[in-house]
Design a protein around this motif. Sequence first.
Motif: not given
Length: 128
Positions: A1-4, A35-40, A89-92, A122-123
């Motif tokens: 997954m690419h996150i800006r 829809c795979s979550s990224q590292t948090v 903008f999203w947050f875990w 930031w994650c």
Amino acid sequence: MHIRRTLSAAAAAVLLGLTLASPASAAPASSQTSCSSQTVANNSESSATMKIGANLKKAPYSECGNVQYVNAGTTLYIWCWVNNDYDNFWFWARIAGTSTYGWMSVSNVTVHDMGGSTNYGWCPGEPT
């Protein structure tokens, strides 16, 4: 997954402790959205209160699966945040009083307590 890796207006508003006047426009679903979550990581001491009822998500996109519905007025404890490919903008976070975690769009909440964050909240893999 690419996150800006750029800071959107929504991200800047949250970092400054502001509440957005209206939710970010939803981008159309993309067949390329992962829809795979990224590292948090727990890089934040922030919290948020739900302005409306909304689903906690499995990844930082509205078209991804739901974890659990969260009622208006519920407190979330923020771990870290990202800008997704649609510049939203999203947050875990964890739902207060539970061990339930997932992604929430900043447009659904009022963010509190921005002080004391590491890596500016930031994650991992996001800008520092």
